[in-house]
Design a protein around this motif. Sequence first.
Motif, PDB file in Angstrom:
ATOM      1  N   VAL A  29     -18.374   6.419   1.936  1.00 34.16           N
ATOM      2  CA  VAL A  29     -18.182   6.578   3.372  1.00 34.16           C
ATOM      3  C   VAL A  29     -18.704   5.330   4.071  1.00 34.16           C
ATOM      4  O   VAL A  29     -19.880   4.972   3.924  1.00 34.16           O
ATOM      5  CB  VAL A  29     -18.905   7.836   3.908  1.00 34.16           C
ATOM      6  CG1 VAL A  29     -18.753   7.934   5.420  1.00 34.16           C
ATOM      7  CG2 VAL A  29     -18.351   9.079   3.232  1.00 34.16           C
ATOM      8  N   ALA A  30     -17.836   4.671   4.829  1.00 33.64           N
ATOM      9  CA  ALA A  30     -18.214   3.447   5.531  1.00 33.64           C
ATOM     10  C   ALA A  30     -18.851   3.782   6.872  1.00 33.64           C
ATOM     11  O   ALA A  30     -18.622   4.850   7.453  1.00 33.64           O
ATOM     12  CB  ALA A  30     -16.986   2.572   5.746  1.00 33.64           C
ATOM     13  N   SER A  31     -19.647   2.866   7.380  1.00 31.49           N
ATOM     14  CA  SER A  31     -20.348   3.048   8.644  1.00 31.49           C
ATOM     15  C   SER A  31     -19.978   1.936   9.617  1.00 31.49           C
ATOM     16  O   SER A  31     -19.742   0.789   9.212  1.00 31.49           O
ATOM     17  CB  SER A  31     -21.864   3.040   8.411  1.00 31.49           C
ATOM     18  OG  SER A  31     -22.571   2.952   9.636  1.00 31.49           O
ATOM     19  N   VAL A  32     -19.976   2.271  10.901  1.00 33.62           N
ATOM     20  CA  VAL A  32     -19.729   1.245  11.928  1.00 33.62           C
ATOM     21  C   VAL A  32     -20.881   0.260  11.999  1.00 33.62           C
ATOM     22  O   VAL A  32     -20.742  -0.804  12.614  1.00 33.62           O
ATOM     23  CB  VAL A  32     -19.508   1.884  13.308  1.00 33.62           C
ATOM     24  CG1 VAL A  32     -18.211   2.666  13.365  1.00 33.62           C
ATOM     25  CG2 VAL A  32     -20.689   2.781  13.706  1.00 33.62           C
ATOM     26  N   ARG A  33     -21.985   0.584  11.365  1.00 30.93           N
ATOM     27  CA  ARG A  33     -23.093  -0.366  11.303  1.00 30.93           C
ATOM     28  C   ARG A  33     -22.835  -1.441  10.253  1.00 30.93           C
ATOM     29  O   ARG A  33     -23.563  -2.442  10.198  1.00 30.93           O
ATOM     30  CB  ARG A  33     -24.393   0.365  10.986  1.00 30.93           C
ATOM     31  CG  ARG A  33     -24.961   1.142  12.170  1.00 30.93           C
ATOM     32  CD  ARG A  33     -26.138   1.992  11.797  1.00 30.93           C
ATOM     33  NE  ARG A  33     -26.890   2.414  12.981  1.00 30.93           N
ATOM     34  CZ  ARG A  33     -27.688   3.461  13.041  1.00 30.93           C
ATOM     35  NH1 ARG A  33     -27.853   4.228  11.957  1.00 30.93           N
ATOM     36  NH2 ARG A  33     -28.325   3.765  14.142  1.00 30.93           N
ATOM     37  N   GLU A  34     -21.822  -1.236   9.424  1.00 33.23           N
ATOM     38  CA  GLU A  34     -21.550  -2.165   8.328  1.00 33.23           C
ATOM     39  C   GLU A  34     -20.165  -2.806   8.388  1.00 33.23           C
ATOM     40  O   GLU A  34     -19.983  -3.923   7.908  1.00 33.23           O
ATOM     41  CB  GLU A  34     -21.685  -1.414   6.993  1.00 33.23           C
ATOM     42  CG  GLU A  34     -23.061  -0.788   6.782  1.00 33.23           C
ATOM     43  CD  GLU A  34     -23.042   0.277   5.700  1.00 33.23           C
ATOM     44  OE1 GLU A  34     -21.933   0.617   5.223  1.00 33.23           O
ATOM     45  OE2 GLU A  34     -24.124   0.768   5.347  1.00 33.23           O
ATOM     46  N   ARG A  35     -19.182  -2.084   8.933  1.00 30.64           N
ATOM     47  CA  ARG A  35     -17.809  -2.577   8.949  1.00 30.64           C
ATOM     48  C   ARG A  35     -17.165  -2.283  10.289  1.00 30.64           C
ATOM     49  O   ARG A  35     -17.488  -1.273  10.940  1.00 30.64           O
ATOM     50  CB  ARG A  35     -16.978  -1.911   7.835  1.00 30.64           C
ATOM     51  CG  ARG A  35     -17.474  -2.162   6.442  1.00 30.64           C
ATOM     52  CD  ARG A  35     -16.679  -1.366   5.407  1.00 30.64           C
ATOM     53  NE  ARG A  35     -15.304  -1.806   5.277  1.00 30.64           N
ATOM     54  CZ  ARG A  35     -14.421  -1.263   4.429  1.00 30.64           C
ATOM     55  NH1 ARG A  35     -14.791  -0.237   3.665  1.00 30.64           N
ATOM     56  NH2 ARG A  35     -13.191  -1.722   4.337  1.00 30.64           N
ATOM     57  N   PRO A  36     -16.227  -3.128  10.738  1.00 27.94           N
ATOM     58  CA  PRO A  36     -15.513  -2.849  11.987  1.00 27.94           C
ATOM     59  C   PRO A  36     -14.705  -1.561  11.873  1.00 27.94           C
ATOM     60  O   PRO A  36     -14.195  -1.216  10.800  1.00 27.94           O
ATOM     61  CB  PRO A  36     -14.602  -4.064  12.155  1.00 27.94           C
ATOM     62  CG  PRO A  36     -15.187  -5.122  11.289  1.00 27.94           C
ATOM     63  CD  PRO A  36     -15.836  -4.409  10.144  1.00 27.94           C
ATOM     64  N   LEU A  37     -14.561  -0.863  12.980  1.00 28.80           N
ATOM     65  CA  LEU A  37     -13.864   0.410  12.994  1.00 28.80           C
ATOM     66  C   LEU A  37     -12.413   0.265  12.553  1.00 28.80           C
ATOM     67  O   LEU A  37     -11.891   1.095  11.803  1.00 28.80           O
ATOM     68  CB  LEU A  37     -13.934   1.007  14.404  1.00 28.80           C
ATOM     69  CG  LEU A  37     -13.562   2.472  14.584  1.00 28.80           C
ATOM     70  CD1 LEU A  37     -14.327   3.371  13.626  1.00 28.80           C
ATOM     71  CD2 LEU A  37     -13.827   2.885  16.035  1.00 28.80           C
ATOM     72  N   ASP A  74     -25.044   9.043  12.776  1.00 27.45           N
ATOM     73  CA  ASP A  74     -25.625   7.842  12.176  1.00 27.45           C
ATOM     74  C   ASP A  74     -24.600   6.736  11.955  1.00 27.45           C
ATOM     75  O   ASP A  74     -24.887   5.733  11.306  1.00 27.45           O
ATOM     76  CB  ASP A  74     -26.307   8.175  10.854  1.00 27.45           C
ATOM     77  CG  ASP A  74     -25.372   8.842   9.856  1.00 27.45           C
ATOM     78  OD1 ASP A  74     -24.178   9.035  10.176  1.00 27.45           O
ATOM     79  OD2 ASP A  74     -25.832   9.173   8.735  1.00 27.45           O
ATOM     80  N   GLY A  75     -23.364   6.921  12.483  1.00 28.85           N
ATOM     81  CA  GLY A  75     -22.368   5.863  12.413  1.00 28.85           C
ATOM     82  C   GLY A  75     -21.386   5.954  11.276  1.00 28.85           C
ATOM     83  O   GLY A  75     -20.462   5.133  11.191  1.00 28.85           O
ATOM     84  N   ARG A  76     -21.521   6.936  10.401  1.00 24.46           N
ATOM     85  CA  ARG A  76     -20.532   7.105   9.337  1.00 24.46           C
ATOM     86  C   ARG A  76     -19.206   7.525   9.949  1.00 24.46           C
ATOM     87  O   ARG A  76     -19.160   8.351  10.862  1.00 24.46           O
ATOM     88  CB  ARG A  76     -21.002   8.132   8.323  1.00 24.46           C
ATOM     89  CG  ARG A  76     -22.168   7.694   7.451  1.00 24.46           C
ATOM     90  CD  ARG A  76     -22.704   8.855   6.630  1.00 24.46           C
ATOM     91  NE  ARG A  76     -23.197   9.914   7.520  1.00 24.46           N
ATOM     92  CZ  ARG A  76     -23.167  11.211   7.224  1.00 24.46           C
ATOM     93  NH1 ARG A  76     -22.653  11.613   6.053  1.00 24.46           N
ATOM     94  NH2 ARG A  76     -23.642  12.097   8.066  1.00 24.46           N
ATOM     95  N   VAL A  77     -18.108   6.963   9.432  1.00 27.96           N
ATOM     96  CA  VAL A  77     -16.776   7.232   9.977  1.00 27.96           C
ATOM     97  C   VAL A  77     -16.005   8.072   8.970  1.00 27.96           C
ATOM     98  O   VAL A  77     -15.859   7.694   7.800  1.00 27.96           O
ATOM     99  CB  VAL A  77     -16.022   5.927  10.284  1.00 27.96           C
ATOM    100  CG1 VAL A  77     -14.698   6.229  10.986  1.00 27.96           C
ATOM    101  CG2 VAL A  77     -16.876   5.007  11.146  1.00 27.96           C
ATOM    102  N   LEU A  78     -15.501   9.225   9.435  1.00 22.50           N
ATOM    103  CA  LEU A  78     -14.902  10.212   8.544  1.00 22.50           C
ATOM    104  C   LEU A  78     -13.504  10.592   9.013  1.00 22.50           C
ATOM    105  O   LEU A  78     -13.245  10.653  10.221  1.00 22.50           O
ATOM    106  CB  LEU A  78     -15.780  11.472   8.527  1.00 22.50           C
ATOM    107  CG  LEU A  78     -17.255  11.275   8.157  1.00 22.50           C
ATOM    108  CD1 LEU A  78     -18.067  12.491   8.546  1.00 22.50           C
ATOM    109  CD2 LEU A  78     -17.371  10.987   6.668  1.00 22.50           C
ATOM    110  N   PRO A  79     -12.599  10.905   8.083  1.00 26.99           N
ATOM    111  CA  PRO A  79     -11.258  11.356   8.473  1.00 26.99           C
ATOM    112  C   PRO A  79     -11.262  12.702   9.182  1.00 26.99           C
ATOM    113  O   PRO A  79     -10.340  13.023   9.918  1.00 26.99           O
ATOM    114  CB  PRO A  79     -10.510  11.440   7.139  1.00 26.99           C
ATOM    115  CG  PRO A  79     -11.265  10.537   6.223  1.00 26.99           C
ATOM    116  CD  PRO A  79     -12.692  10.667   6.634  1.00 26.99           C
ATOM    117  N   CYS A  80     -12.299  13.519   8.940  1.00 29.47           N
ATOM    118  CA  CYS A  80     -12.448  14.792   9.645  1.00 29.47           C
ATOM    119  C   CYS A  80     -13.933  15.120   9.666  1.00 29.47           C
ATOM    120  O   CYS A  80     -14.715  14.529   8.913  1.00 29.47           O
ATOM    121  CB  CYS A  80     -11.637  15.898   8.978  1.00 29.47           C
ATOM    122  SG  CYS A  80     -12.342  16.498   7.435  1.00 29.47           S
ATOM    123  N   PRO A  81     -14.374  16.057  10.510  1.00 34.44           N
ATOM    124  CA  PRO A  81     -15.814  16.318  10.629  1.00 34.44           C
ATOM    125  C   PRO A  81     -16.486  16.741   9.329  1.00 34.44           C
ATOM    126  O   PRO A  81     -17.692  16.540   9.163  1.00 34.44           O
ATOM    127  CB  PRO A  81     -15.879  17.443  11.671  1.00 34.44           C
ATOM    128  CG  PRO A  81     -14.638  17.287  12.474  1.00 34.44           C
ATOM    129  CD  PRO A  81     -13.590  16.804  11.513  1.00 34.44           C
TER     130      PRO A  81
END
Length: 358
Positions: free
Chosen positions: A271-279, A254-261
């Motif tokens: 937890v930030a998402s690529v749908r909201e903030r640049p990678l 769903d686009g959430r970006v995590l330091p590990c799985p």
Amino acid sequence: MDVTDGVAAPLGMLAELTHRCPLHCPYCSNPVELVARAAELDTAEWLDVLEQARALGVLQVHLSGGEPLARRDLPELVTRASELGCYVNLVTSGLGLTAERVADLADRGLAHVQLSVQGAEAARADRIAGARAHERKIAAAEVVTAAGLPLTVNAVLNRANHDQLPGIIALAERMGAERLELANTQYYGWALRNRAALQPTREQLAAAEPVVRAATERLRGRMEIVYVLADYHEEFPKPCMYGWGSRQFTVAPDGRVLPCPAASVIDTLPVASVRERPLAEIWYASETFNAYRGEDWMAEPCRSCARRTVDFGGCRCQAFLLTGDAAATDPVCSRSPNRGMVDALLRAPADVEFVMRG
């Protein structure tokens, strides 16, 4: 290597394209609350993630799931990742991987396949997978090697298959694997739910060590063997990757970006998402990625321990799941004041049945 405020650019991205999967493995590290298909990033969004990841410095893209073959746009994603200059690895159950699909993906730039196995023979493996899959995995390995792609076989070891370790090694040889990962179960997601049923015994682990050592020596130069320890039984914990937010990151379906799985288990962190903030902004500036970078967050005994640059205080997710504090010393560590929690888990009854992944 580019750095921003002392933070190095990432080298790898685990792209969890979907949580859909034809298998139901009780050791799966996917969260118990799986991302629904309707919430998955669409093709355009994943293509944008790949563009941003390469611009950020990513060189390795691992396309995973669930089962990435469930995504109809997988060929398009492989093509774009390869065009961007990334090494593209497919992490798969192998179900649905035909000669035609492998040939097409290889033509598009797929560089490597990692295939899971659940046991040495069909009856045991299919019981653990929750599906009739074993023979189809052997067929998948054949089409991968026939296409000239390097193959890694991954086996998650647990109480139900540890006794088959010699057979699993022999199976990987027959499959033509260049690399074999023998990974004792790590307890996140569905695996955490099934921890009591999955925990190997000390006797099983003691029997495994000479088998792995002998096979590693016998197959040196032909097949690399990586053995991931069952760290509940160890004196010191496994390292937190190469350090939290150090070399790689995960993008959930769903686009959430995590330091590990597994990092979504730390529910005290946003937890930030690529749908909201640049990678790039997420990697360098987000609270999530900066929370446990370096050593400033460490308390005793980690802060003054010589091993702090070796295991980085252990696993932040494991610390949170066991103590409720992600900044705590991993309770697996013999120096942790919470080591008794792990010892109690090792003494817990294990005569329980698997809860199969949804």
